[in-house]
Design a protein around this motif. Structure first.
Motif, PDB file in Angstrom:
ATOM      1  N   ALA A  13       0.862  -1.150  -0.023  1.00  0.00           N
ATOM      2  CA  ALA A  13       0.014   0.139  -0.109  1.00  0.00           C
ATOM      3  C   ALA A  13       0.918   1.217   0.151  1.00  0.00           C
ATOM      4  CB  ALA A  13      -0.733  -0.149   1.189  1.00  0.00           C
ATOM      5  N   GLY A  14       2.063   1.308   0.601  1.00  0.00           N
ATOM      6  CA  GLY A  14       2.935   2.447   0.688  1.00  0.00           C
ATOM      7  C   GLY A  14       3.483   2.548  -0.724  1.00  0.00           C
ATOM      8  N   MET A  15       3.878   1.448  -1.445  1.00  0.00           N
ATOM      9  CA  MET A  15       4.461   1.618  -2.669  1.00  0.00           C
ATOM     10  C   MET A  15       3.228   2.246  -3.704  1.00  0.00           C
ATOM     11  SD  MET A  15       6.576  -2.060  -3.199  1.00  0.00           S
ATOM     12  CE  MET A  15       6.856  -1.481  -4.944  1.00  0.00           C
ATOM     13  N   THR A  88     -17.314   0.434  -5.447  1.00  0.00           N
ATOM     14  CA  THR A  88     -16.307   0.125  -6.480  1.00  0.00           C
ATOM     15  C   THR A  88     -16.288  -1.350  -6.429  1.00  0.00           C
ATOM     16  OG1 THR A  88     -14.747   0.204  -4.709  1.00  0.00           O
ATOM     17  CG2 THR A  88     -15.138   2.159  -5.999  1.00  0.00           C
ATOM     18  N   ARG A  89     -15.551  -2.043  -7.825  1.00  0.00           N
ATOM     19  CA  ARG A  89     -15.253  -3.190  -7.731  1.00  0.00           C
ATOM     20  C   ARG A  89     -14.443  -3.857  -6.753  1.00  0.00           C
ATOM     21  NH1 ARG A  89     -13.403  -4.742 -13.722  1.00  0.00           N
ATOM     22  NH2 ARG A  89     -13.197  -6.929 -12.672  1.00  0.00           N
ATOM     23  N   PRO A  90     -13.414  -3.327  -6.031  1.00  0.00           N
ATOM     24  CA  PRO A  90     -12.954  -3.863  -5.183  1.00  0.00           C
ATOM     25  C   PRO A  90     -13.774  -4.159  -3.865  1.00  0.00           C
ATOM     26  CG  PRO A  90     -11.291  -2.487  -6.326  1.00  0.00           C
ATOM     27  CD  PRO A  90     -12.727  -2.417  -6.717  1.00  0.00           C
ATOM     28  N   ARG A  91     -14.539  -3.034  -3.499  1.00  0.00           N
ATOM     29  CA  ARG A  91     -15.392  -2.998  -2.341  1.00  0.00           C
ATOM     30  C   ARG A  91     -16.395  -4.115  -2.342  1.00  0.00           C
ATOM     31  NH1 ARG A  91     -15.541   1.920  -1.130  1.00  0.00           N
ATOM     32  NH2 ARG A  91     -14.608   1.843   0.817  1.00  0.00           N
ATOM     33  N   ASP A 144      -6.130  -2.107   0.133  1.00  0.00           N
ATOM     34  CA  ASP A 144      -6.108  -0.690   0.346  1.00  0.00           C
ATOM     35  C   ASP A 144      -7.277   0.066   0.954  1.00  0.00           C
ATOM     36  OD1 ASP A 144      -4.232   1.544   0.592  1.00  0.00           O
ATOM     37  OD2 ASP A 144      -4.975   2.209  -1.360  1.00  0.00           O
ATOM     38  N   LEU A 145      -8.497  -0.736   0.762  1.00  0.00           N
ATOM     39  CA  LEU A 145      -9.721  -0.161   1.167  1.00  0.00           C
ATOM     40  C   LEU A 145      -9.667   0.245   2.749  1.00  0.00           C
ATOM     41  CD1 LEU A 145     -12.198  -2.793  -0.224  1.00  0.00           C
ATOM     42  CD2 LEU A 145     -11.788  -0.250  -1.083  1.00  0.00           C
ATOM     43  N   PRO A 146     -10.462   1.309   3.111  1.00  0.00           N
ATOM     44  CA  PRO A 146     -10.610   1.507   4.602  1.00  0.00           C
ATOM     45  C   PRO A 146     -10.745   0.608   5.286  1.00  0.00           C
ATOM     46  CG  PRO A 146     -11.342   3.513   3.171  1.00  0.00           C
ATOM     47  CD  PRO A 146     -11.192   2.180   2.271  1.00  0.00           C
ATOM     48  N   GLU A 147     -11.894  -0.174   5.310  1.00  0.00           N
ATOM     49  CA  GLU A 147     -12.330  -1.175   6.147  1.00  0.00           C
ATOM     50  C   GLU A 147     -11.298  -2.103   6.204  1.00  0.00           C
ATOM     51  OE1 GLU A 147     -14.963  -1.272   2.396  1.00  0.00           O
ATOM     52  OE2 GLU A 147     -13.822   0.072   3.576  1.00  0.00           O
ATOM     53  N   THR A 148     -10.455  -2.433   5.191  1.00  0.00           N
ATOM     54  CA  THR A 148      -9.640  -3.618   5.158  1.00  0.00           C
ATOM     55  C   THR A 148      -8.304  -3.249   6.162  1.00  0.00           C
ATOM     56  OG1 THR A 148     -10.133  -4.200   2.852  1.00  0.00           O
ATOM     57  CG2 THR A 148      -8.074  -5.138   3.840  1.00  0.00           C
ATOM     58  N   ARG A 149      -7.906  -1.720   5.856  1.00  0.00           N
ATOM     59  CA  ARG A 149      -6.998  -1.301   6.672  1.00  0.00           C
ATOM     60  C   ARG A 149      -7.397  -1.284   8.196  1.00  0.00           C
ATOM     61  NH1 ARG A 149      -3.110   2.243   4.672  1.00  0.00           N
ATOM     62  NH2 ARG A 149      -3.041   2.245   2.356  1.00  0.00           N
ATOM     63  N   ARG A 150      -8.422  -1.095   8.670  1.00  0.00           N
ATOM     64  CA  ARG A 150      -9.054  -1.251  10.017  1.00  0.00           C
ATOM     65  C   ARG A 150      -8.941  -2.620  10.489  1.00  0.00           C
ATOM     66  NH1 ARG A 150     -12.790   2.978   8.277  1.00  0.00           N
ATOM     67  NH2 ARG A 150     -14.256   1.312   7.889  1.00  0.00           N
ATOM     68  N   ILE A 151      -9.248  -3.586   9.629  1.00  0.00           N
ATOM     69  CA  ILE A 151      -9.329  -4.982  10.069  1.00  0.00           C
ATOM     70  C   ILE A 151      -7.832  -5.299  10.322  1.00  0.00           C
ATOM     71  CG2 ILE A 151      -9.667  -7.311   9.354  1.00  0.00           C
ATOM     72  CD1 ILE A 151     -12.188  -6.398   8.014  1.00  0.00           C
TER      73      ILE A 151
END
Length: 367
Positions: A13-15, A88-91, A144-151
């Protein structure tokens, strides 16, 4: 970003953040090429080694890739004035995975009774995976989704805390869980073998593939669309097996604890203290209700709808259908002994006429 703590997903995600000034198609191409390499490299790290120590910070590694591909130095992107779409498709794919996992857990609790219920989570999984299957093995857009980051943050507590030690220990048990999961799924397949051959084949196939899906999901995130629902199915099956076993044990315990079976009687003979057979005895219980033996006695011809005598009057007559006469006949056994006097022997049953001590209760010839 603390990539040492957050692992491969945050490093990628940083990259991606360091390359976000490039066109999205070019960013996706770069990340697809490098994601599998970074994920594979993470499996070769030493116990205390991190990706930063091997590759450097994600921004630096992204800059090296930018230069190697001939892209210009990074420029700041203009602020985006339009709001990004929510669906979005990923979400959709991520929430599809979560929904399919939850539905599979519920389906596993009833799959032994209705195997066809597995079609519902299977359809959800296929549709959600189809949305991101072409996004590469790392599934960086979903990570990189916000909900995935929180998990990920919740699953990566601060180093040295009890929660961090517990999660680290659980991660070491993953290989054992993969085998236990396959065993539970195999047990479910065996229980279905004799009742639903299609359900047996489906769950047996899931059990076999689940052994290989666990290790591969750590490198290729697309395997999560199989590994997570397979784990949910195994847990649901475990709940159902425990419930069925507990119900069977409780039923067996109730069977063992049942009282003695009360014997039913067709006739009752009462004797006085001298051993004399009593006739026309009416029996009642403590509430004044008649005590009736189960068999009803009707007229000798069988056509009279009314009982010949009250149902609780004993002894009941023995019906001689050949002669059309009803007799009260004493039992063939001896009368009970009495301590106060010597009982006289009750008359035994003879062929066609009652003895002197046993008078006929009624005569109702039907001829």
């Amino acid at each position: 970003m603390n990539t040492q703590a957050l692992g491969v997903e945050y490093y990628l995600a940083g990259m991606r953040a360091a390359l976000d000034d490039l066109p999205p198609a070019e960013v996706a191409e770069i990340m697809e090429d490098v994601s599998a390499h970074v994920a594979e490299l993470s499996t070769e790290l030493g116990e205390n080694e991190t990706l930063e120590q091997r590759l450097g910070p994600p921004e630096q590694y992204a800059q090296e890739l930018r230069q190697a591909a001939g892209y210009p130095p990074r420029t700041e992107r203009l602020p985006v004035t339009t709001k990004k779409g929510l669906l979005t498709r990923p979400r959709i794919a991520a929430w599809g995975l979560a929904a399919a996992t939850g539905v599979t857990l519920l389906a596993g609790a009833v799959v032994l009774r209705e195997p066809a219920i597995l079609l519902l989570p299977a359809v959800i999984l296929v549709l959600s995976l189809a949305l991101v299957n072409d996004r590469g093995a790392a599934q960086a857009e979903i990570m990189d989704l916000p909900e995935t980051r929180r998990i990920q943050q919740w699953l990566t507590p601060e180093a040295g805390t009890p929660a961090e030690r517990a999660i680290t220990y659980l991660k070491t048990l993953q290989p054992a869980w993969w085998l236990v999961r396959a065993g539970l799924l195999g047990l479910g397949a065996v229980l279905l073998a004799g009742r639903d051959i299609l359900g047996f084949l489906c769950i047996a196939a899931v059990a076999v593939v689940s052994v290989f899906a666990g290790p591969r999901a750590k490198v290729d995130r697309r395997w999560l669309w199989f590994s997570l629902p397979a784990s949910a199915l195994a847990v649901g099956l475990l709940f159902q097996v425990v419930d069925v076993t507990a119900s069977n044990l409780a039923y067996n315990n109730r069977s063992y604890q049942q009282g003695p079976v009360m014997e039913t009687y067709q006739n009752i003979y009462a004797y006085d203290e001298n051993g004399k057979l009593l006739t026309n005895v009416l029996l009642y219980d403590q509430d004044g209700n008649p005590i009736n033996a189960p068999r009803g006695y009707y007229g000798c011809g069988g056509g009279d709808p009314e009982p010949m005598i009250p149902a609780n009057r004993y002894p009941r007559p023995k019906i001689d259908y050949e002669n059309g006469v009803c007799y009260t006949v004493a039992p063939s056994m001896s009368a009970p002994s009495s301590t106060s006097s010597t009982p006289s022997e009750p008359p035994s049953s003879s062929g066609s006429a009652p003895s002197s001590s046993v008078a006929p209760t009624s005569v109702s010839p039907s001829k």
